[in-house]
Design a protein around this motif. Structure first.
Motif, short mmCIF file in Angstrom:
data_model
loop_
_atom_site.label_atom_id
_atom_site.label_comp_id
_atom_site.label_asym_id
_atom_site.label_seq_id
_atom_site.Cartn_x
_atom_site.Cartn_y
_atom_site.Cartn_z
N ASP A 21 55.81 51.95 1.90
CA ASP A 21 55.06 53.09 2.44
C ASP A 21 53.58 52.72 2.62
N ASP A 25 51.45 52.41 6.16
CA ASP A 25 50.19 53.14 6.33
C ASP A 25 49.06 52.19 6.72
N ARG A 28 49.14 50.98 10.34
CA ARG A 28 48.70 52.02 11.28
C ARG A 28 47.19 51.93 11.50
#
Length: 143
Positions: A21, A25, A28
């Motif tokens: 996760d 993130d 991005r």
């Protein structure tokens, strides 16, 4: 600090899910970054008295198939991310992570923390501790 080649060690456990996760993130924010998720499975031998017994082929195959299934789930999560890939490796997890990061010139390794207590970690060791001691690459350990 920006990273261009991020490696995530994944084993399907909650700490590695959190590590994945975090990596998603991060990419991005760095859309040009390459993200690789590796799953390392090991086929351990069993010590019985003064002998070493190999794990039966059927169990080895089950471990391999489970690793493939875990990576399929990861690949589905990575589908919308450009420059994302997975790799399935066999061996000692800590050694495989360090070796992969070195060979592929990763500039960040992200791993989950198992959360062992001090005594259990001393006896059993941990992958994150092994990687920390054996790599020159920056390491992010996710709790």
């Amino acid at each position: 600090m920006s990273f261009s080649n991020i490696l995530v060690a994944y084993d399907g456990g909650m700490p590695s899910v959190k590590a994945l996760d975090k990596a998603i993130d991060m990419v991005r924010h760095y859309p040009e970054a390459k993200l690789t998720v590796i799953y390392v499975y090991s086929v351990a031998a069993v010590a019985v008295a003064d002998s070493v017994v190999s794990v039966p082929v059927s169990i080895q195959r089950e471990q391999f198939l489970e690793a493939q299934e875990q990576l399929k789930e990861v690949e589905a999560r990575l589908a919308p991310i450009p420059n994302a890939a997975t790799a399935l490796l066999e061996g000692s997890p800590g050694e495989a992570i360090v070796d992969y990061a070195d060979r592929h010139r990763c500039d960040l390794i992200i791993v989950g923390n198992r959360g062992f207590g001090a005594i259990r970690e001393f006896v059993m060791g941990s992958v994150s501790h092994y990687v920390l001691q054996h790599t020159e690459v920056p390491l992010l350990v996710i709790k």
